[in-house]
Enzyme design. Structure first.
Site, PDB file in Angstrom:
ATOM      1  N   HIS A   1      51.151  14.584  15.759  1.00  8.62           N
ATOM      2  CA  HIS A   1      52.063  15.692  16.041  1.00  8.62           C
ATOM      3  C   HIS A   1      52.980  15.258  17.195  1.00  8.62           C
ATOM      4  O   HIS A   1      52.556  14.486  18.055  1.00  8.62           O
ATOM      5  CB  HIS A   1      51.220  16.907  16.451  1.00  8.62           C
ATOM      6  CG  HIS A   1      51.965  18.193  16.561  1.00  8.62           C
ATOM      7  ND1 HIS A   1      52.704  18.544  17.659  1.00  8.62           N
ATOM      8  CD2 HIS A   1      52.066  19.238  15.704  1.00  8.62           C
ATOM      9  CE1 HIS A   1      53.229  19.759  17.484  1.00  8.62           C
ATOM     10  NE2 HIS A   1      52.850  20.197  16.295  1.00  8.62           N
TER      11      HIS A   1
ATOM     12  N   LYS B   1      45.757  29.071  17.835  1.00  8.31           N
ATOM     13  CA  LYS B   1      45.364  28.513  16.538  1.00  8.31           C
ATOM     14  C   LYS B   1      43.904  28.821  16.222  1.00  8.31           C
ATOM     15  O   LYS B   1      43.362  28.339  15.231  1.00  8.31           O
ATOM     16  CB  LYS B   1      45.572  26.999  16.529  1.00  8.31           C
ATOM     17  CG  LYS B   1      47.044  26.583  16.549  1.00  8.31           C
ATOM     18  CD  LYS B   1      47.188  25.086  16.367  1.00  8.31           C
ATOM     19  CE  LYS B   1      48.540  24.565  16.802  1.00  8.31           C
ATOM     20  NZ  LYS B   1      49.616  24.878  15.863  1.00  8.31           N
TER      21      LYS B   1
ATOM     22  N   CYS C   1      56.428  19.263  12.781  1.00  8.17           N
ATOM     23  CA  CYS C   1      56.375  18.545  14.056  1.00  8.17           C
ATOM     24  C   CYS C   1      55.731  17.178  13.910  1.00  8.17           C
ATOM     25  O   CYS C   1      54.970  16.733  14.789  1.00  8.17           O
ATOM     26  CB  CYS C   1      55.629  19.356  15.108  1.00  8.17           C
ATOM     27  SG  CYS C   1      56.492  20.851  15.541  1.00  8.17           S
TER      28      CYS C   1
ATOM     29  N   GLN D   1      43.831  21.048  15.628  1.00  8.28           N
ATOM     30  CA  GLN D   1      43.460  21.432  14.267  1.00  8.28           C
ATOM     31  C   GLN D   1      41.969  21.260  13.983  1.00  8.28           C
ATOM     32  O   GLN D   1      41.545  21.439  12.839  1.00  8.28           O
ATOM     33  CB  GLN D   1      44.275  20.616  13.245  1.00  8.28           C
ATOM     34  CG  GLN D   1      45.770  20.829  13.296  1.00  8.28           C
ATOM     35  CD  GLN D   1      46.195  22.262  12.951  1.00  8.28           C
ATOM     36  OE1 GLN D   1      45.422  23.042  12.403  1.00  8.28           O
ATOM     37  NE2 GLN D   1      47.439  22.591  13.306  1.00  8.28           N
TER      38      GLN D   1
ATOM     39  N   ASP E   1      43.375  15.031  20.249  1.00 11.07           N
ATOM     40  CA  ASP E   1      44.169  16.234  20.009  1.00 11.07           C
ATOM     41  C   ASP E   1      43.358  17.107  19.060  1.00 11.07           C
ATOM     42  O   ASP E   1      43.274  16.847  17.862  1.00 11.07           O
ATOM     43  CB  ASP E   1      45.516  15.838  19.399  1.00 11.07           C
ATOM     44  CG  ASP E   1      46.332  17.052  18.951  1.00 11.07           C
ATOM     45  OD1 ASP E   1      45.802  18.187  18.971  1.00 11.07           O
ATOM     46  OD2 ASP E   1      47.495  16.860  18.571  1.00 11.07           O
TER      47      ASP E   1
HETATM   48  C1  LIG Z   1      47.712  18.359  15.476  1.00 11.42           C
HETATM   49  C2  LIG Z   1      48.486  19.247  16.391  1.00 11.42           C
HETATM   50  N1  LIG Z   1      48.693  18.867  17.648  1.00 11.42           N
HETATM   51  C3  LIG Z   1      49.369  19.632  18.525  1.00 11.42           C
HETATM   52  C4  LIG Z   1      49.904  20.838  18.158  1.00 11.42           C
HETATM   53  C5  LIG Z   1      50.681  21.614  19.167  1.00 11.42           C
HETATM   54  O1  LIG Z   1      50.083  22.846  19.462  1.00 11.42           O
HETATM   55  P1  LIG Z   1      50.811  23.847  20.442  1.00 11.42           P
HETATM   56  O2  LIG Z   1      52.144  24.172  19.859  1.00 11.42           O
HETATM   57  O3  LIG Z   1      49.910  25.035  20.467  1.00 11.42           O
HETATM   58  O4  LIG Z   1      50.933  23.189  21.761  1.00 11.42           O
HETATM   59  C6  LIG Z   1      49.710  21.285  16.836  1.00 11.42           C
HETATM   60  C7  LIG Z   1      50.228  22.578  16.357  1.00 11.42           C
HETATM   61  O5  LIG Z   1      51.380  22.783  16.117  1.00 11.42           O
HETATM   62  C8  LIG Z   1      49.002  20.459  15.933  1.00 11.42           C
HETATM   63  O6  LIG Z   1      48.815  20.834  14.677  1.00 11.42           O
END
Ligand SMILES: Cc1ncc(COP(=O)(O)O)c(C=O)c1O
Ligand SMILES: Cc1ncc(COP(=O)(O)O)c(C=O)c1O
Lengths: 424, 125, 424, 125
Positions: A118, A220, A381, A197, A194
């Site tokens: 991401h 999430k 993203c 998910q 990370d």
């Molecule tokens: C794998 C992963 N990493 C990071 C994020 C970023 O999360 P957030 O927007 O809550 O910071 C997301 C979600 O969009 C994600 O799916």
């Protein structure tokens, strides 16, 4: 066992939108009444600033805030609540790490990511290029999983940090983090996970996983937006310099400088999102009651059923591993081929009509929305992964505890509607 | 058929059979506009002559809205004077293209509008 | 005109704690039902991620989020909503500035603050010392106001940034920001205003004030915690590098780097605090309905009354300007003298009893809490100011729209209780 | 008088008339503990002899809890062996000092406890 119909009753958004088929929980989840009530209860009984108040409601607020930390810490298998820093979201958690770990990196040091990351697990590390740090990327396999062979091949003595997603928000693949933790540590690299998910969707035990840091987001996992967490091994966190400066994170301040508060407060400058932490803790209670094994099994069943049905649909391209055991509740697909624009190639193919290559994900999402089905479409993203997959964008349906097989059936009926709408 | 359905049909027709699609060999200006959100891309090419848009062609990839509106705008500007094109309003264009586009999809429709606007402004300078 | 008794009815915490006399709004304010309802309405009708969703509830969420930005932008007199960046709080707003403005500062460049600054407007700038930036401090006058003479005297050609609080959270003094904006700009310095204690309490017009940046917190103005704002003049914001990296803030990403989204999204990495923004916007609606002139006048009346009564109490030391026109709704005091510890002096005075010098603020707050009066005591995140005032700590009562003269009367009755409890 | 009121009285008595206040000329160890939250400070001095705390004195500034508990702890440790002092439990000390101290005030009470603990540990090493 998860009973989605019963669970749905806890989520007023579904009674307010009775036709809504919400398949975008990987972006953000809906909130059960229990979470919203916990926040409201805080507002109406003891709302006040934490840590420094010497009056009853402030002590009550501080207790709720710190016991939320403890509850969340336990939920991810951390034995010490001081290992959980409250942040806004996964993104801030990873930026905190990049900024603070980055301070002790030097030109030539390497950070190893993967092409499936991401943007939030990519850009913060790319910032460090400014000081000569090298960012490398492990590739994916043709099956849509992490290429471990490529990963180990790209690891060198200079690899200070390995930072990977636990579950890809596009491919859905569940990466073997326990194994990677060992590989990283054998190489004396720090291992950052990370967990955006994974924490919401499966049992997590940071001690068993043996990661050094784990980032996650409240929104999430049934909790509010504006609150997230960074788990860090205590000794590592404790040795990091602070990220932001301000109230709360200091021990002593003079005109000439300052000393820092204890970990994790050192990283929590300013008034924290108190109600956010309390809401997230209520979400954790809700999930724990369902049982994270059950949550995972429910999603495994849904993704298995989805892939089975998908394999019977003509022109439906989908991504990630075919084995539901290795696949989270994320179904990313395209109807036909949706390649990226390529000026040279597209100019030379000028007689070819633009619509000849499948249905664009935006169109898919728009038609599905007419059937009240909420899916996501775009780059999720993860632009470099789109490039790697050779597509300009994809669509994605993602599941959570309130989704049922009926939702999957509605989804496939809508896929058909999309194909009819764009039939030649 | 409701007005909305008619507009939807028109969009689909332009999407399936784009007008002025391809390379404009003698273009005087060209620009590639890109919406990173979804990868929608329009490469717009214009042949200016004196104060007029003599010809316009595009190529692109993307959703039906982005590509159909590119097709439609090339039809609209061909033969117009530069001033006439500059006088075109965003909202008017959207109402020609759009059957109640949400904010996310409006961006798709405006991709080609922005491309044309930039080319015309660049020429005028 | 403000009617605190009627206003209190909008705040369920007061009916749930009928005896509560809440005098700590400078730390955080209570939340009216209207704010909590706006958040709940969002959760239960259209909760979803913003900006990238192509389905109805996501477009609804995006609209509410962006119109909240517009509403907040108007509230502070900004003509363009793109001038408002959502942050967690004042602290993050100021860190964002220190990190991003800091990138173009060089060794020898100067930043001018004051000794009355909150730690949040001090530590982030002190971080820049690492690269040789010099941090200077304008002093205060004996009356407890900003010493403008000292400020201008400390300004040099090297002063790139002047960053000052609009209203001190300790002294209560309202600093002449319009005048200082002119002084700073005449010197080609940027002018940053810490509005944490002014935006909630008086009419603010950034265009008229002519500041370059203004930071504020939602939780101090009837809104939720976890959301705050940074106003910045568009051209200035637009030229700043990003702060955190991740989703939402990018335009295009490859393995080799990225380009940035438009301002202000460039500064909002990751999923934002959507419900926080919506709640803050509801708070702004609530305040606008009351009228910010009325809010200010109400507090002026309360602080005037408080200072008048205070001057009649023996041994009551209080700080800041005596003229209510120059004094926000913050009353900082000590009962007797509470000097800081000084090893040398205190060792040499060994026969002197520890209790001979007044009542410690902690004791004051504890006794007041028994009367259900919530005040703050300690350093108020302004340690250098405590040092400057020659005290180890102070107590503070602070007012807002739900406070009345009766609260002030209860406060003075409690002061008496404190004195009795600690009578020799 | 309730037990709570009695404890409050004891605190106030120690606060007004601190025992063992002042400079310990022949101290073998000393430490200054500081709570930045409120500026509470305790400078604790101990004279160790062999395995025992021969004498203890403190000076300080701060709230009644912090100063009274410093006074009380000096009384408690004088004459005890180092091992006895090391066996003292936080919670026991708090229950001696405390009339339901909230978490914020607990820190005030523990200031002198922490000072003593550090001095004793330092001596033992
Ligand atoms: C794998 C992963 N990493 C990071 C994020 C970023 O999360 P957030 O927007 O809550 O910071 C997301 C979600 O969009 C994600 O799916
Ligand atoms: C003047 C001033 N600046 C900054 C802050 C920090 O605000 P926050 O904790 O919301 O970031 C405060 C409040 O504590 C304040 O009073």
């Amino acid at each position: 066992m998860i009973n989605p119909e019963r669970i749905k009753k806890d989520f007023p958004i579904f009674s307010n939108n009775p036709d809504l088929c919400y398949l975008d929980s990987a972006a953000t989840t809906q909130k059960p009444r229990q979470v919203v009530d916990a926040i409201e209860n805080y507002y109406y009984s003891c709302n006040s600033n934490v840590h420094r108040g010497i009056y009853k409601i402030s002590e009550d607020a501080t207790n709720r805030f710190e016991s939320s930390r403890e509850n969340i810490s336990k939920f991810i298998g951390s034995r010490d609540p001081r290992q959980v820093v409250f942040t806004r979201n996964t993104t801030e958690s990873l930026n905190l790490l990049a900024y603070t770990l980055g301070k002790s990196l030097h030109a030539g040091d390497e950070i190893l990511l993967s092409t499936m990351e991401h943007h939030s697990n990519m850009i913060p590390w790319q910032f460090l290029r400014e000081k000569g740090v090298i960012v490398k990327y492990a590739d994916i396999t043709p099956e849509g999983t992490l290429d471990l062979h490529d990963l180990t091949g790209k690891m060198t003595k200079k690899t200070k940090i390995v930072s990977l997603t636990h579950v890809s928000n596009v491919l859905g693949c569940i990466n073997p983090v326990n194994e990677i933790a060992k590989i990283a540590h054998d190489n004396s690299s720090l291992f950052v996970v990370d967990g955006a998910q994974s924490v919401p969707h499966m049992p997590i035990d940071v001690e068993r996983m043996n990661c050094d840091f784990l980032a996650f987001s409240g929104h999430k996992m049934l909790g509010p937006a504006g609150i997230g967490g960074l788990y860090g091994r205590f000794d590592l966190l404790d040795n990091l310099p602070p990220f932001m400066g301000g109230g709360e994170m200091i021990l002593n301040v003079s005109l000439d400088g300052a000393t820092w508060n204890e970990t994790p407060l050192k990283f929590e400058a300013g008034t924290p999102n108190i109600e956010g932490a309390i809401g997230l803790s209520a979400a954790v209670d809700y999930l724990r009651k369902l049982g994270m094994d059950n949550v995972r099994n429910h999603e495994k069943e849904l993704i298995g059923y989805t892939m089975k049905r998908a394999s019977e649909v003509e022109d439906l391209i989908f991504y990630g591993p075919r084995n539901p055991e290795m696949h989270g509740g994320v179904f990313t697909f395209n109807i036909g081929d949706v390649p990226a624009f390529d000026l040279e190639r597209d100019l030379s193919e000028r007689s070819v009509s633009i619509s000849s290559n499948g249905i664009h994900p935006h169109d898919t999402a728009t038609i599905m929305d007419r059937d009240d089905i909420a899916i996501r479409s775009g780059h999720h993203c993860a632009m470099p992964l789109m490039t790697r997959l050779g597509v300009s964008a994809t669509s994605r349906a993602s599941f959570y505890v309130y989704n049922s097989k009926e939702d999957v059936d509605r989804f496939f009926a809508a896929i058909n509607d999309v194909k009819v709408a764009f039939a030649k | 058929m409701t007005e909305e359905e008619i507009k939807a049909e028109i969009i689909l027709d332009h999407y399936r059979n784009p007008r002025n699609y391809g390379k404009l060999e003698n273009a005087t200006s060209a620009i590639t506009e890109y919406n990173p959100i979804c990868g929608d891309t329009v490469h717009m090419q214009i042949l200016f002559e004196g104060n007029a848009v003599r010809d316009a062609k595009f190529i692109g990839r993307g959703c039906s809205i982005s590509q159909a509106s590119a097709s439609m705008i090339t039809e609209m500007i061909k033969g117009k004077t530069v001033d006439e094109v500059m006088a075109m309003k965003k909202d008017d264009f959207l109402s020609v293209v759009g059957f109640n586009l949400g904010p996310a999809r409006e961006k798709c429709a405006l991709l080609s509008f922005n491309a044309v606007e930039k080319l015309v402004k660049g020429y005028k300078k």
